[in-house]
Design a protein around this motif. Structure first.
Motif, PDB file in Angstrom:
ATOM      1  N   GLN A   1      21.998 -12.827 -24.018  1.00 19.01           N
ATOM      2  CA  GLN A   1      21.484 -11.588 -23.444  1.00 19.01           C
ATOM      3  C   GLN A   1      22.579 -10.520 -23.375  1.00 19.01           C
ATOM      4  OE1 GLN A   1      18.195 -10.784 -22.677  1.00 19.01           O
ATOM      5  NE2 GLN A   1      19.185  -8.761 -22.633  1.00 19.01           N
ATOM      6  N   VAL A   2      23.786 -10.924 -23.028  1.00 18.23           N
ATOM      7  CA  VAL A   2      24.904  -9.979 -23.032  1.00 18.23           C
ATOM      8  C   VAL A   2      25.126  -9.445 -24.450  1.00 18.23           C
ATOM      9  CG1 VAL A   2      27.379  -9.687 -22.632  1.00 18.23           C
ATOM     10  CG2 VAL A   2      26.023 -11.045 -21.049  1.00 18.23           C
ATOM     11  N   GLN A   3      25.039 -10.331 -25.427  1.00 20.05           N
ATOM     12  CA  GLN A   3      25.206  -9.921 -26.814  1.00 20.05           C
ATOM     13  C   GLN A   3      24.106  -8.941 -27.233  1.00 20.05           C
ATOM     14  OE1 GLN A   3      25.383 -13.680 -28.885  1.00 20.05           O
ATOM     15  NE2 GLN A   3      27.444 -14.154 -28.123  1.00 20.05           N
TER      16      GLN A   3
ATOM     17  N   THR B   1      27.063 -24.087 -27.568  1.00 25.13           N
ATOM     18  CA  THR B   1      27.930 -25.251 -27.352  1.00 25.13           C
ATOM     19  C   THR B   1      27.100 -26.494 -27.040  1.00 25.13           C
ATOM     20  OG1 THR B   1      28.170 -24.660 -25.009  1.00 25.13           O
ATOM     21  CG2 THR B   1      29.884 -23.866 -26.525  1.00 25.13           C
ATOM     22  N   ASP B   2      25.764 -26.349 -27.080  1.00 27.51           N
ATOM     23  CA  ASP B   2      24.879 -27.474 -26.774  1.00 27.51           C
ATOM     24  C   ASP B   2      23.582 -27.321 -27.551  1.00 27.51           C
ATOM     25  OD1 ASP B   2      23.437 -29.566 -25.751  1.00 27.51           O
ATOM     26  OD2 ASP B   2      23.337 -28.795 -23.693  1.00 27.51           O
TER      27      ASP B   2
ATOM     28  N   LEU C   1      29.146 -18.049 -18.817  1.00 28.23           N
ATOM     29  CA  LEU C   1      27.691 -17.937 -18.934  1.00 28.23           C
ATOM     30  C   LEU C   1      27.111 -19.079 -19.756  1.00 28.23           C
ATOM     31  CD1 LEU C   1      27.358 -14.108 -19.732  1.00 28.23           C
ATOM     32  CD2 LEU C   1      26.950 -15.239 -17.524  1.00 28.23           C
ATOM     33  N   ASN C   2      25.869 -19.425 -19.459  1.00 25.90           N
ATOM     34  CA  ASN C   2      25.175 -20.385 -20.304  1.00 25.90           C
ATOM     35  C   ASN C   2      24.708 -19.674 -21.578  1.00 25.90           C
ATOM     36  OD1 ASN C   2      22.701 -19.035 -19.774  1.00 25.90           O
ATOM     37  ND2 ASN C   2      22.312 -20.335 -17.998  1.00 25.90           N
TER      38      ASN C   2
ATOM     39  N   ALA D   1      34.262 -28.807 -28.629  1.00 25.42           N
ATOM     40  CA  ALA D   1      32.901 -28.299 -28.816  1.00 25.42           C
ATOM     41  C   ALA D   1      32.374 -27.528 -27.623  1.00 25.42           C
ATOM     42  CB  ALA D   1      31.959 -29.463 -29.140  1.00 25.42           C
ATOM     43  N   ASP D   2      33.053 -27.608 -26.472  1.00 24.60           N
ATOM     44  CA  ASP D   2      32.602 -26.878 -25.295  1.00 24.60           C
ATOM     45  C   ASP D   2      33.198 -25.472 -25.236  1.00 24.60           C
ATOM     46  OD1 ASP D   2      35.181 -27.849 -24.914  1.00 24.60           O
ATOM     47  OD2 ASP D   2      34.946 -27.973 -22.724  1.00 24.60           O
ATOM     48  N   GLN D   3      34.031 -25.115 -26.218  1.00 28.40           N
ATOM     49  CA  GLN D   3      34.671 -23.801 -26.259  1.00 28.40           C
ATOM     50  C   GLN D   3      33.912 -22.868 -27.197  1.00 28.40           C
ATOM     51  OE1 GLN D   3      37.572 -23.105 -24.289  1.00 28.40           O
ATOM     52  NE2 GLN D   3      36.845 -25.063 -23.458  1.00 28.40           N
ATOM     53  N   TRP D   4      33.781 -21.605 -26.795  1.00 24.31           N
ATOM     54  CA  TRP D   4      33.074 -20.647 -27.622  1.00 24.31           C
ATOM     55  C   TRP D   4      33.895 -20.219 -28.835  1.00 24.31           C
ATOM     56  CZ3 TRP D   4      28.081 -20.284 -26.870  1.00 24.31           C
ATOM     57  CH2 TRP D   4      27.554 -20.530 -25.597  1.00 24.31           C
ATOM     58  N   LEU D   5      35.206 -20.113 -28.680  1.00 24.64           N
ATOM     59  CA  LEU D   5      36.065 -19.717 -29.793  1.00 24.64           C
ATOM     60  C   LEU D   5      36.537 -20.962 -30.532  1.00 24.64           C
ATOM     61  CD1 LEU D   5      38.136 -16.865 -28.110  1.00 24.64           C
ATOM     62  CD2 LEU D   5      35.954 -16.737 -29.346  1.00 24.64           C
TER      63      LEU D   5
END
Length: 363
Positions: free
Chosen positions: A151-153, A207-208, A144-145, A187-191
């Motif tokens: 929104q999921v959170q 991430t951006d 997801l972006n 930096a493109d990873q969420w974890l």
């Protein structure tokens, strides 16, 4: 006549039994600087434990359907330590089946946990959005972006708050454990970073940056999630447990507890592991987060210092803090002592000192 008889019978019950029904909500004092028990003038000091995994590293959702008795036993043990708050770490993948559909089976189990806390007269710090076990995180979530992920959170928190809103046992909602902004390696990873004990405790909220500064991003994220909670629960306290960067860089200022970001947060939560020989440095960093709201050391353990230095830190921190949360992993002091290992001996001594330090009224 029946109601009058019922009333007379309650007068015959032992006071200790009747008192079980009086379990007030923890709220902010009128000036917003301390915790109080609702409807009273009694101050409340958090003396808690992180119940973040069991001795084998399993998360609570991994065993609460099949081994509920273990949790009941652990809550009794936590109570015997003099703790009054249990910090439970909820994993987003276990509570969201899809981007919009909550996992009702686990929400029901969460409701059972809240009832258990009520029965033991223990308060819950519900820390959410965990992705500690990377293998459990669904691909659809990581793909997801930013906007859709947030929104999921928000959907996660709305479901949790809807389940918990009527219970006085829920002390607070902690939006996420140690959120960070973008940047750094991968930096493109969420974890973020390497796993600790197989778990990823740190997570990015973006991430951006897309031209935004850190405060703008953090403020938007906090507002998004707190607004979702407040749609269904207007009274439970909200916080976010952060890495105290002032402990790493002495000139660092709070991000999530800055004036621009922290408005919707009811109190400050920071995680401290003082280093050997540097207790005063840790105290100086702690004072940075004394921003006029209650201040809780949400994670504390003598991981990098001696037991004596841990006690020194807590003693010096006491005048400016409103609580401390250490750790409990389902093993009692007696079990650690019987293990006959050096690690067991250290952990046993810490549990004993934790028990001795419990505030009056929580023992």
């Amino acid at each position: 006549m029946a109601s009058r008889l019922a009333f007379l019978l309650t007068l015959l019950l032992p006071i200790s039994i009747r008192a079980e029904h009086h379990f007030p909500k923890v709220v902010l004092s009128q000036d917003g600087k301390d915790f109080h028990l609702q409807g009273t003038e009694a101050a409340f000091y958090v003396w808690g434990v992180n119940y973040d995994h069991d001795g084998d590293g399993k998360l609570i959702e991994d065993y609460w359907h099949d081994d509920w008795g273990v949790i009941e036993e652990d809550f009794d043990e936590i109570k015997s330590l003099g703790a009054n708050v249990v910090r439970v770490h909820l994993q987003l993948p276990k509570f969201m089946k899809t981007a919009s559909e909550p996992n009702q089976k686990n929400l029901k189990k969460l409701a059972d946990l809240v009832k258990l806390a009520e029965s033991k007269q223990l308060y819950l710090n519900l820390t959410g959005l965990g992705c500690y076990h990377k293998q459990d995180v669904p691909a659809w979530y990581d793909e997801l972006n930013e906007a859709d992920r947030w929104q999921v959170q928000a959907n996660f928190w709305k479901g949790v708050a809807q389940t918990c809103k009527d219970s006085p046992a829920v002390f607070c909602y902690d939006l996420m454990n140690e959120p960070v902004l973008g940047g750094g390696a991968n930096a493109d990873q969420w974890l973020v970073g390497e796993p600790l004990g197989g778990k990823y405790f740190v997570q990015r909220i973006t991430t951006d940056a897309a031209g935004r500064d850190n405060k703008e991003i953090a403020a938007a994220w906090v507002k998004k999630l707190t607004s979702a909670i407040r749609e269904v629960d207007q009274q439970t306290l909200i916080t976010v447990g952060v890495i105290p960067w002032a402990h790493v860089w002495p000139n660092a200022k709070p991000l999530f507890y800055s004036e621009e970001v922290g408005g919707p947060l009811d109190f400050a939560s920071v995680h401290f592991y003082p280093e050997k020989g540097n207790v005063e440095k840790a105290i100086a960093a702690l004072k940075v987060y004394d921003v006029g709201k209650p201040l809780v050391i949400e994670e504390f353990f003598p991981l990098k210092c001696s037991l004596e230095e841990a006690e020194q830190f807590l003693a010096e921190a006491r005048p400016i803090t409103d609580g401390v949360t250490s750790f409990y992993w389902g093993t009692t002091q007696e079990e650690y002592e019987k293990a006959g290992t050096m690690q067991g001996a250290i952990l046993a001594k810490w549990l004993e000192r934790f028990r001795q330090g419990a505030p009056e009224g929580s023992k």
